[in-house]
Design a protein around this motif. Structure first.
Motif, PDB file in Angstrom:
ATOM      1  N   ASN A  18      -5.565  -1.174  -5.082  1.00  0.00           N
ATOM      2  CA  ASN A  18      -4.657  -1.398  -3.951  1.00  0.00           C
ATOM      3  C   ASN A  18      -5.170  -2.490  -3.027  1.00  0.00           C
ATOM      4  OD1 ASN A  18      -2.248   0.046  -4.052  1.00  0.00           O
ATOM      5  ND2 ASN A  18      -3.282   1.950  -3.543  1.00  0.00           N
TER       6      ASN A  18
ATOM      7  N   MET B  11      -3.256  -5.874  -2.251  1.00  0.00           N
ATOM      8  CA  MET B  11      -2.877  -6.240  -0.877  1.00  0.00           C
ATOM      9  C   MET B  11      -3.361  -7.645  -0.530  1.00  0.00           C
ATOM     10  SD  MET B  11      -3.633  -2.561   0.911  1.00  0.00           S
ATOM     11  CE  MET B  11      -3.506  -3.130   2.582  1.00  0.00           C
TER      12      MET B  11
ATOM     13  N   ARG C 120       0.169   3.460  -3.321  1.00  0.00           N
ATOM     14  CA  ARG C 120      -1.029   4.215  -2.949  1.00  0.00           C
ATOM     15  C   ARG C 120      -1.296   5.394  -3.880  1.00  0.00           C
ATOM     16  NH1 ARG C 120       2.926   5.760   0.564  1.00  0.00           N
ATOM     17  NH2 ARG C 120       3.199   7.999   0.875  1.00  0.00           N
TER      18      ARG C 120
ATOM     19  N   TRP D 153       0.821  -1.198   0.000  1.00  0.00           N
ATOM     20  CA  TRP D 153       0.000   0.000   0.000  1.00  0.00           C
ATOM     21  C   TRP D 153       0.867   1.265   0.000  1.00  0.00           C
ATOM     22  CZ3 TRP D 153      -0.633   3.864   3.742  1.00  0.00           C
ATOM     23  CH2 TRP D 153      -1.624   4.783   3.453  1.00  0.00           C
TER      24      TRP D 153
END
Length: 166
Positions: A71, A75, A63, A59
């Protein structure tokens, strides 16, 4: 784009590779207690890295480059891959926690598969629309060279289909 720029924008990958290599080495070097018995390395720390540290690093790195949705998907994918790597890094005889988390793998993979199929259908709809240009695909997150290749392939298939219709 120079190598320095690529690494500045994608530092997550070399950092992750270094962390995984360090973890692999830690589990391959036998740790002995003062009594001479083999000590189990910190499997829990590796699982914490898989579910907290690596997704957080992902992240932090991406980001500003990706949407929130992309994102979150990334993740989750990183956590799933890290769990798989943890099962590979920790020798089977030293695994205590990882076998208890095996039920997560198919659940996460099915969820990611559904998300990937939805993304693929969306991109294919965009690609096969006659008015689509390279910039439209790049806005969807496709690299420029892949966008051009996809549009060329779409033109080719539209041409093939038009020949069969005649």
């Amino acid at each position: 784009m120079t190598l320095r720029q690529v690494l500045a924008n994608n530092w997550f990958y070399p950092v992750t590779a270094g962390l995984l290599l360090a973890a692999w080495l830690c589990f391959r070097i036998p740790l002995l207690s003062p009594d001479g018995e083999q000590v189990a390395p910190a499997e829990a720390a590796l699982i914490f890295d898989a579910f907290v540290s690596l997704p957080l690093l992902y992240w932090l790195c991406f980001r500003r480059q990706q949407s929130v949705k992309a994102n979150i998907i990334g993740m989750i994918a990183v956590a799933c891959c890290a769990l798989w790597f943890a099962g590979w890094i920790v020798p089977h005889e030293l695994q205590a926690l990882i076998p208890r988390l095996n039920w997560l793998r198919p659940v996460i993979l099915v969820g990611l598969g559904v998300i990937e199929i939805r993304l693929a259908i969306g991109v294919l709809k965009l690609v096969f629309k006659a008015s689509t240009e390279g910039q439209d695909l790049q806005k969807a997150g496709v690299p420029p060279i892949m966008a051009r290749i996809m549009l060329c392939e779409a033109r080719f298939w539209r041409w093939v289909i038009s020949k069969f219709r005649k």
